[in-house]
Enzyme design. Sequence first.
Site, PDB file in Angstrom:
ATOM      1  N   HIS A 242       0.837  -1.209   0.000  1.00 31.98           N
ATOM      2  CA  HIS A 242       0.000   0.000   0.000  1.00 31.98           C
ATOM      3  C   HIS A 242       0.872   1.260   0.000  1.00 31.98           C
ATOM      4  O   HIS A 242       0.614   2.213  -0.748  1.00 31.98           O
ATOM      5  CB  HIS A 242      -0.908  -0.030   1.229  1.00 31.98           C
TER       6      HIS A 242
ATOM      7  N   GLU B 260       2.373   1.773  -3.398  1.00 35.83           N
ATOM      8  CA  GLU B 260       1.362   2.322  -4.315  1.00 35.83           C
ATOM      9  C   GLU B 260       1.354   3.848  -4.236  1.00 35.83           C
ATOM     10  O   GLU B 260       1.358   4.546  -5.254  1.00 35.83           O
ATOM     11  CB  GLU B 260      -0.008   1.758  -3.949  1.00 35.83           C
TER      12      GLU B 260
ATOM     13  N   GLU C 290       4.111  10.365   1.866  1.00 32.44           N
ATOM     14  CA  GLU C 290       3.166   9.253   1.688  1.00 32.44           C
ATOM     15  C   GLU C 290       3.051   8.394   2.937  1.00 32.44           C
ATOM     16  O   GLU C 290       2.007   7.809   3.201  1.00 32.44           O
ATOM     17  CB  GLU C 290       3.563   8.419   0.473  1.00 32.44           C
TER      18      GLU C 290
END
Length: 869
Positions: free
Chosen positions: A97, A100, A170
């Site tokens: 994740h 990504e 992120e």
Amino acid sequence: SDSSSKEGGIRGSNNNLEPHPSVRPHISPLNRLAPNANLETASDPLPVHADVKSGVLANGLPYVILPNKSPPGRFEAHLQVFSGSADELEPQQGIAHLTEHVAYMGSRKRERLFGTGSQTNAYTDFHHTVFYAACPVQTPRGNAPMLPMALDALVDVMEARVETSRLEKERAAVLSEMTMVNTIEYRVECQILSTLHRENRLAKRFPIGKEVLINNWQNDDVRTWHRTHYRPDNVLLYLVGDIDPAEAEKVIEDKFGHLTAEKQATEIKIPELKKEASELADAVIAATVKQGQSWHYPPARHDWCVPKGEDIALDLRDGIIDYDINLQSKYDLDEEVGFLATEEVAPGKKIRPHIYRHELLQAFSLHLFAKRPVEAIVDMDSFRRSLARRIALAALQIRLNVGGRSDDPAFTFVEFNQLDSAREGCAVCSLDMTAEPARWKEAICKSVSEIRKLGKYGVTAGEMERYASSLMTDAEQLAAQGDRISHGDQLSYLMETVANGHTFMSPEQSYYMTAAALSSLTLEEVNKAASDLCCHITNIHEGEDTADGVVIAVACSPKNVEEDSPAFCDEEILVKTIYDACQVEVEPEEDIVVPHTLVPEDQVEQAIKENPPVWQGGVFSDGTPGTAPDTITRPFVLRRLGNGIRVGVAQNPSESQRGHLRLTAPGGRDAEKRLGFKSGSMAIGARTMQEGGAFGPWTREQVELFCVDHLLMVEINCSEESITIDFVFPTTNVGNVGFGDDIQLGITGTESVLQLVREILLGFHWEEDALGRSKQHFRSSHECLQKNLEGVTTEKIMESMTDMDDRFLSIDVDAVNSITLEEAKNAVMSQLLPPDLEISMAGDFDVNEVLEMVFKYVGTVPADTNKDY
């Protein structure tokens, strides 16, 4: 499939570089669309969509292209990476994740799509990570082609830079997401999935990951995951939209052709992870559904529960490997979960139970599962079996919805289904049910008995005819959409079909195959499908031996329930209740006589004599010029009937063979206060109508099955200012009997929905059991609101803004309990006065024909209807 496409090997390699540690020869993710796919079938093969084009680049990267015209001037590009959270190693939980986010959010080339009318995003699941761009064909300024720009952004994903600033940004985003998803619904889903998949990796590899790990990863950790999994052989590119396949292939080759797995391998910097990833790759090839059936699936092995004696070609239990692929050992980061061992309630009858208790849970819910291998639908035999399953499932669901509600049963929601799940790598047969906590045993007994009845006796001839006709109508409506199916819908269906190894057909092909299959499908075939679907439940009955495997049972219950309370449930009691419910004897279903029309023609003729309908022109208070009573205007026809009902009709072919009708009665909860009705009576009355449905000579069961036969959907709502009754209906003949030359056409969906409107106004029956279900709904809603932070906050704000005005607040339990059937009835019917009503219709129909039907069925309603209320 393009048979001239290159074979899918790992070619274009640089011989000076070492092989990638995780690359292994594996099945093509294109499945039936692979250039070298084995197309041998047991019966006549299903046709493949003529426009779909697929191929494999020299470096092993596969692609699928589907030209599609709706909407024109746009396309979608989706890059699917066949590694998700289930592929993570122990110290990598959550890294799929995070990667990504880093790969796409940090892409400079993705930023070039901003301001062009494009949408971009990405998502991660157990089995994959997907990146997509939905774009116009040309830039708004300059008319430059956008396909190269979109593919540049996706190539950037494959070559992602991992920069410290982007990683930190992120990381914060992912940790924020972690707090946002930590809801009671998410916790319940985790409990269900971790029990369902206790024997494999999915139970311990949720995409959200582990916070302690996410907080500490550095650039090399993310880069190692990325370079291990983002390889040409481990992705699939989909292009759907207003594009030329030949040109698109050239752009794909130009943009993606230089990628190699060997180049990726040079940037894997953590030796111990490189070694373990290689070991995992060996195990994936040796003993999982990913290599055994579809590269789209997670690297999992399942405990199947299948009909007795069924030959499981996909049996991976004998794959002996020296690697804990299924994560059955204890690991440091494992959650503390006290699962009860699988219990053998009788020889050959196994149940795996788990109870999840939480103070935020208001209702009891049961989730009963059996896992089966996905059957690829590739030929006429497998297609017939899939249709037979759908008929059996539809019959059971309607029995549960219609018959199961008659006696005010304990369950508030119940659904039985079997779905192919690419994210889990299996077909999941499930019973999902919610109930009042004190009545959970009764709810289990009722729902399980209905499943056993279907498994033992099958469907009736009437049910077979009804649901086969519904399938045919569905296929016809889809085919009528033609090239108006959106890119997004086409792409979702394409991805799901390819993932599960099914044949991808056009809607027209599917229609003809459905007609061919249903014309000769027998009741015996449907009942065999019903028996197979329900075998895990029928097997628990003493003396039955219908299934091999384990049944998984997960119950979710309120916390802190006393042991002597009827609401108390533990694993032992749950297993015994399910077992006892399966011992109750069941009788075959009896067919209900379902009317083909609700208003016979002689009744209509009599109504026309007694209340001759007339059209009047439309009169408006806002200065809009009036409309004539006999003129068709565009885009809307606006008129008034002699009884006062306002009518607006518009033709809209955007949904082929579908129509929408809304009956609006001004008033709503505002009328409670204005007209002196008890607070909440209007809303509870509207829900009582939704829960009921009997009128004229017809019972609720007959009316609901009439709606099923004619594919009608009805929803009744009460807002602060109106009661609305919404109908969605087919505009073609429905409720047909037979197929081909022997078909007997029923009335159109448009006519059937106007019959419903007439009967609701003239002859609706108010029933105590419908009021009981309505009250149960509002009680449950209010109690759930009290334990929902967002809901309570909204309620407090509304209290302050409206000075505690009941019209804008939820209805509390005491108010709900105080309302009688007469009070609910008087409140709602006082609003259904013809001079106050408005009917709005839009759909794929002939306006003149619709106006004639409105004239006949609604124009003959007396103007003084319901005046006594």
